[in-house]
Design a protein around this motif. Sequence first.
Motif, PDB file in Angstrom:
ATOM      1  N   GLY A 146      18.671 105.337  46.452  1.00 56.55           N
ATOM      2  CA  GLY A 146      17.752 106.000  47.366  1.00 56.55           C
ATOM      3  C   GLY A 146      18.222 105.835  48.792  1.00 56.55           C
ATOM      4  N   LEU A 147      17.279 105.629  49.712  1.00 59.05           N
ATOM      5  CA  LEU A 147      17.622 105.461  51.127  1.00 59.05           C
ATOM      6  C   LEU A 147      18.564 104.260  51.294  1.00 59.05           C
ATOM      7  CD1 LEU A 147      17.336 106.227  54.081  1.00 59.05           C
ATOM      8  CD2 LEU A 147      15.255 104.841  54.162  1.00 59.05           C
ATOM      9  N   LEU A 148      18.188 103.118  50.777  1.00 55.72           N
ATOM     10  CA  LEU A 148      19.063 101.935  50.755  1.00 55.72           C
ATOM     11  C   LEU A 148      19.217 101.499  49.306  1.00 55.72           C
ATOM     12  CD1 LEU A 148      17.713  99.956  53.816  1.00 55.72           C
ATOM     13  CD2 LEU A 148      19.858 101.215  53.640  1.00 55.72           C
ATOM     14  N   HIS A 149      18.158 101.007  48.752  1.00 53.07           N
ATOM     15  CA  HIS A 149      18.097 100.698  47.323  1.00 53.07           C
ATOM     16  C   HIS A 149      16.630 100.713  46.935  1.00 53.07           C
ATOM     17  CE1 HIS A 149      16.754  96.538  48.104  1.00 53.07           C
ATOM     18  NE2 HIS A 149      17.639  96.546  49.070  1.00 53.07           N
ATOM     19  N   PRO A 150      16.331 100.971  45.663  1.00 54.28           N
ATOM     20  CA  PRO A 150      14.920 100.985  45.302  1.00 54.28           C
ATOM     21  C   PRO A 150      14.380  99.565  45.394  1.00 54.28           C
ATOM     22  CG  PRO A 150      16.260 101.116  43.339  1.00 54.28           C
ATOM     23  CD  PRO A 150      17.193 101.192  44.516  1.00 54.28           C
ATOM     24  N   GLU A 151      13.267  99.403  46.041  1.00 55.64           N
ATOM     25  CA  GLU A 151      12.681  98.073  46.155  1.00 55.64           C
ATOM     26  C   GLU A 151      11.532  97.997  45.174  1.00 55.64           C
ATOM     27  OE1 GLU A 151      12.572  94.729  46.313  1.00 55.64           O
ATOM     28  OE2 GLU A 151      13.803  95.162  48.051  1.00 55.64           O
ATOM     29  N   MET A 152      11.875  97.599  43.955  1.00 56.64           N
ATOM     30  CA  MET A 152      10.854  97.467  42.926  1.00 56.64           C
ATOM     31  C   MET A 152      10.206  96.094  42.990  1.00 56.64           C
ATOM     32  SD  MET A 152      12.535  99.394  39.704  1.00 56.64           S
ATOM     33  CE  MET A 152      14.235  99.728  40.122  1.00 56.64           C
ATOM     34  N   GLY A 153      10.647  95.282  43.915  1.00 55.79           N
ATOM     35  CA  GLY A 153      10.066  93.955  44.088  1.00 55.79           C
ATOM     36  C   GLY A 153       8.893  94.009  45.033  1.00 55.79           C
ATOM     37  N   HIS A 154       8.525  92.882  45.524  1.00 56.80           N
ATOM     38  CA  HIS A 154       7.387  92.761  46.443  1.00 56.80           C
ATOM     39  C   HIS A 154       6.130  93.385  45.847  1.00 56.80           C
ATOM     40  CE1 HIS A 154      10.243  91.289  49.347  1.00 56.80           C
ATOM     41  NE2 HIS A 154      10.972  92.358  49.147  1.00 56.80           N
ATOM     42  N   ILE A 155       5.943  93.160  44.559  1.00 58.92           N
ATOM     43  CA  ILE A 155       4.782  93.704  43.864  1.00 58.92           C
ATOM     44  C   ILE A 155       3.655  92.686  43.953  1.00 58.92           C
ATOM     45  CG2 ILE A 155       3.886  94.468  41.629  1.00 58.92           C
ATOM     46  CD1 ILE A 155       6.837  95.234  40.941  1.00 58.92           C
ATOM     47  N   LEU A 156       2.512  93.115  44.437  1.00 57.56           N
ATOM     48  CA  LEU A 156       1.347  92.251  44.557  1.00 57.56           C
ATOM     49  C   LEU A 156       0.705  92.099  43.182  1.00 57.56           C
ATOM     50  CD1 LEU A 156      -0.634  90.647  46.315  1.00 57.56           C
ATOM     51  CD2 LEU A 156      -1.869  92.787  46.685  1.00 57.56           C
ATOM     52  N   LEU A 157       0.590  90.868  42.740  1.00 54.83           N
ATOM     53  CA  LEU A 157      -0.051  90.599  41.464  1.00 54.83           C
ATOM     54  C   LEU A 157      -1.436  90.028  41.711  1.00 54.83           C
ATOM     55  CD1 LEU A 157       2.875  88.893  39.519  1.00 54.83           C
ATOM     56  CD2 LEU A 157       2.129  91.261  39.400  1.00 54.83           C
ATOM     57  N   ALA A 158      -2.430  90.616  41.061  1.00 54.80           N
ATOM     58  CA  ALA A 158      -3.795  90.112  41.182  1.00 54.80           C
ATOM     59  C   ALA A 158      -3.978  88.955  40.215  1.00 54.80           C
ATOM     60  CB  ALA A 158      -4.781  91.218  40.889  1.00 54.80           C
ATOM     61  N   LYS A 159      -4.656  87.913  40.665  1.00 56.22           N
ATOM     62  CA  LYS A 159      -4.950  86.797  39.783  1.00 56.22           C
ATOM     63  C   LYS A 159      -5.945  87.265  38.738  1.00 56.22           C
ATOM     64  CE  LYS A 159      -4.164  83.057  43.015  1.00 56.22           C
ATOM     65  NZ  LYS A 159      -4.729  81.896  43.683  1.00 56.22           N
ATOM     66  N   HIS A 160      -5.785  86.760  37.530  1.00 57.14           N
ATOM     67  CA  HIS A 160      -6.698  87.102  36.452  1.00 57.14           C
ATOM     68  C   HIS A 160      -8.068  86.495  36.754  1.00 57.14           C
ATOM     69  CE1 HIS A 160      -8.234  87.905  32.490  1.00 57.14           C
ATOM     70  NE2 HIS A 160      -8.595  86.631  32.401  1.00 57.14           N
ATOM     71  N   GLN A 161      -9.082  87.318  36.661  1.00 52.99           N
ATOM     72  CA  GLN A 161     -10.438  86.821  36.873  1.00 52.99           C
ATOM     73  C   GLN A 161     -11.232  87.001  35.596  1.00 52.99           C
ATOM     74  OE1 GLN A 161     -12.098  88.758  40.266  1.00 52.99           O
ATOM     75  NE2 GLN A 161     -10.614  87.894  41.668  1.00 52.99           N
ATOM     76  N   ASP A 162     -11.822  85.927  35.151  1.00 56.92           N
ATOM     77  CA  ASP A 162     -12.627  85.970  33.936  1.00 56.92           C
ATOM     78  C   ASP A 162     -13.942  86.673  34.267  1.00 56.92           C
ATOM     79  OD1 ASP A 162     -13.734  85.623  31.495  1.00 56.92           O
ATOM     80  OD2 ASP A 162     -13.754  83.421  31.563  1.00 56.92           O
ATOM     81  N   GLU A 163     -14.243  87.730  33.542  1.00 50.84           N
ATOM     82  CA  GLU A 163     -15.445  88.516  33.825  1.00 50.84           C
ATOM     83  C   GLU A 163     -16.621  88.127  32.938  1.00 50.84           C
ATOM     84  OE1 GLU A 163     -14.698  92.687  34.086  1.00 50.84           O
ATOM     85  OE2 GLU A 163     -12.813  92.365  35.162  1.00 50.84           O
ATOM     86  N   THR A 164     -16.563  86.984  32.293  1.00 51.27           N
ATOM     87  CA  THR A 164     -17.676  86.584  31.413  1.00 51.27           C
ATOM     88  C   THR A 164     -18.744  85.837  32.133  1.00 51.27           C
ATOM     89  OG1 THR A 164     -16.527  84.568  30.767  1.00 51.27           O
ATOM     90  CG2 THR A 164     -16.262  86.534  29.362  1.00 51.27           C
TER      91      THR A 164
END
Length: 164
Positions: A146-164
């Motif tokens: 792409g422009l430089l390289h695809p940046e598939m990193g820096h992905i924000l991961l949500a913490k698992h929240q127990d909905e019970t």
Amino acid sequence: MKLAAIEAGGTKFVVAIGDEFGNIIKRDAFATTSPQETFEHVFEFFDGEEFEAMGIGTFGPIDLDPQSPTYGYITSTPKPNWGNVNFVGPLKERYQVPIAFDTDVNGAALGELYFGSAKGLDSCLYLTIGTGIGGGAIVEGKLVHGLLHPEMGHILLAKHQDET
């Protein structure tokens, strides 16, 4: 043909000498510390060795544009002390062999394409979760930049929240 390789990760560097068939002749690993200290280990490993070319896969972001004055640099990385570090320049000066430079995940994708799970294919996607999250892609035999390289990193991961 002997080839040199550097896998520069955020946590550790892996350096090796191998052949075009994927056989590893010599290998070492050490912690990624300051650029000066880390490069001293790199030079210590490769000095006195004979090889015809070098491949580098590194954490980033990096400048992959050969026309840019900062080609071969790690650019605005969050890794302390590694921002705006000229990675390729000192190696080119010292070893005077052809050097390929790309992201660590694109290097891993190439490894899978030539020697691993994607052998015999012309396209693959390599995803990793390590010090960071990243991905490398090859489509129809060519690395995707792409422009430089695809940046598939820096992905924000949500913490698992127990909905019970």
